[in-house]
Write a protein that holds these residues in place. Structure first.
Motif, short mmCIF file in Angstrom:
data_model
loop_
_atom_site.label_atom_id
_atom_site.label_comp_id
_atom_site.label_asym_id
_atom_site.label_seq_id
_atom_site.Cartn_x
_atom_site.Cartn_y
_atom_site.Cartn_z
N PRO A 175 1.26 13.79 -0.40
CA PRO A 175 2.30 13.88 0.63
C PRO A 175 2.07 12.94 1.81
O PRO A 175 3.00 12.33 2.32
CB PRO A 175 2.22 15.35 1.07
CG PRO A 175 1.61 16.06 -0.08
CD PRO A 175 0.66 15.10 -0.71
N LYS A 176 0.81 12.82 2.23
CA LYS A 176 0.49 11.99 3.39
C LYS A 176 0.60 10.49 3.09
O LYS A 176 0.55 9.66 4.01
CB LYS A 176 -0.91 12.31 3.89
CG LYS A 176 -1.03 13.72 4.49
CD LYS A 176 -2.43 14.01 4.97
CE LYS A 176 -2.53 15.41 5.56
NZ LYS A 176 -3.91 15.74 6.00
N LYS A 177 0.72 10.16 1.82
CA LYS A 177 0.84 8.74 1.43
C LYS A 177 2.23 8.43 0.89
O LYS A 177 2.42 7.49 0.12
CB LYS A 177 -0.23 8.40 0.39
CG LYS A 177 -1.65 8.50 0.94
CD LYS A 177 -2.68 8.06 -0.09
CE LYS A 177 -4.09 8.13 0.48
NZ LYS A 177 -5.13 7.72 -0.51
N GLY A 178 3.19 9.23 1.32
CA GLY A 178 4.58 8.95 0.94
C GLY A 178 4.95 9.41 -0.45
O GLY A 178 5.92 8.91 -1.03
N GLY A 179 4.23 10.38 -0.99
CA GLY A 179 4.52 10.89 -2.33
C GLY A 179 5.81 11.70 -2.35
O GLY A 179 6.41 12.00 -1.32
N HIS A 180 6.22 12.06 -3.55
CA HIS A 180 7.47 12.80 -3.71
C HIS A 180 7.38 13.65 -4.98
O HIS A 180 6.92 13.18 -6.03
CB HIS A 180 8.65 11.83 -3.83
CG HIS A 180 9.93 12.51 -4.20
ND1 HIS A 180 10.59 13.39 -3.37
CD2 HIS A 180 10.67 12.45 -5.35
CE1 HIS A 180 11.69 13.83 -3.97
NE2 HIS A 180 11.76 13.27 -5.18
N TYR A 201 4.18 20.31 -0.90
CA TYR A 201 5.42 20.16 -1.67
C TYR A 201 6.08 21.50 -2.01
O TYR A 201 7.26 21.56 -2.32
CB TYR A 201 5.16 19.42 -2.98
CG TYR A 201 4.81 17.96 -2.84
CD1 TYR A 201 5.53 17.13 -1.99
CD2 TYR A 201 3.77 17.41 -3.57
CE1 TYR A 201 5.21 15.78 -1.87
CE2 TYR A 201 3.45 16.07 -3.47
CZ TYR A 201 4.16 15.26 -2.61
OH TYR A 201 3.84 13.93 -2.50
N VAL A 202 5.28 22.55 -1.99
CA VAL A 202 5.76 23.84 -2.50
C VAL A 202 6.73 24.50 -1.53
O VAL A 202 6.48 24.59 -0.34
CB VAL A 202 4.58 24.79 -2.77
CG1 VAL A 202 5.07 26.14 -3.26
CG2 VAL A 202 3.63 24.18 -3.80
#
Length: 270
Positions: free
Chosen positions: A197-202, A227-228
């Protein structure tokens, strides 16, 4: 006429009992990793913490987890350069260089504590009912499971092999493992495909839902905690798949996620 009916029944029974892919893809009725009677829904990550070091994968941490009567433990497995299966994440201290068994014993890579082989881990676990989640960075992951099965046989712990739950990162790994063994259930660890999440994940929940629907024995899917959300949990529950959140290392977060409906959390310290 009677003989014709008997012959037809025999053919039908043969088809039903025929082993193969059709049976391998049949739905699992019960989630055995976390039966309903287990109230403490915490998975011990990499044997747990030892001396302030998280994901220790060491003997002391495993013994503590067993002593505390933990029900589900995850361990990381890697082969040394001379093909000994050991408990470690990825030899990070050695710059991801694969080390020999002697090097591993003399200077345990990455974490503290007593270096532990896979055989030692199975020896400690074999007389328990603890579920063992297997995580591995090995490219040919089937070799890890083959070796674990061989170890169980050597340790007279063939029954314990049934307590192993594979953790996969890609759909193709499901097919690879199914060709080796008829595992009753799998965990799909989504983090390699989502990114952090902190690295721009999706997290594309619809995409993962399609995979879970195709591969009926994926009974759990694990996401980074950030994400949850409740809608995602509900989406997977509708197809009989439990959501696991990680990492979760505070009681308040654990309770929040459980209220949200997650099946379990993966933790280093709880």
């Amino acid at each position: 006429m009677k003989k014709v009916i008997q012959a037809a029944i025999a053919i039908m029974l043969a088809i039903i009992l025929l082993p193969g892919r059709a049976m391998a893809e049949s739905p699992v009725v019960n989630q055995t990793l976390f039966p309903e009677d287990i109230k403490d829904r915490k998975i011990v990550h990499a044997c747990g913490e030892y001396n302030g070091v998280r994901h220790a994968n060491c003997e002391e941490a495993l013994l503590e987890a067993i002593d505390k009567n933990r029900r589900v433990i995850e361990i990381d497995f890697m082969f040394t350069s001379d093909n000994v299966l050991v408990c470690d994440h990825a030899f990070i201290t050695f710059g991801r260089k694969t080390v020999s068994y002697d090097e591993f014993l003399s200077s345990k890579p990455d974490e503290e504590g007593t270096a532990m082989t896979a055989r030692r881990a199975i020896k400690l676990l074999k007389n328990t009912d603890i579920k063992l989640i297997v995580d591995t960075q090995e490219p040919k992951l089937v070799t890890v499971y083959k070796e674990l099965k061989k170890i169980c046989r050597k340790e007279k712990a063939e029954k314990y092999f049934e307590n192993i739950v594979p953790q996969i990162y890609y759909e193709k790994q499901y097919r690879e493992l199914e060709s080796f063994n008829n595992f009753p259930e799998y965990i799909f660890e989504a983090y390699r495909l989502t990114g952090a999440p902190k690295k721009g994940g999706h997290a594309d929940f619809k995409y993962f839902r399609k995979i879970c629907k195709r591969r009926k024995k994926i009974r759990y899917i694990a996401f980074y905690t950030d994400y949850v959300n409740k809608n995602a949990v509900s989406m997977f529950q509708k197809i009989g798949v439990g959501v696991i959140a990680h990492p979760v290392n505070t009681i308040s977060k654990y309770r929040q996620l459980r209220k949200m409906g997650v099946t379990a959390v993966m933790t280093d310290v709880l």
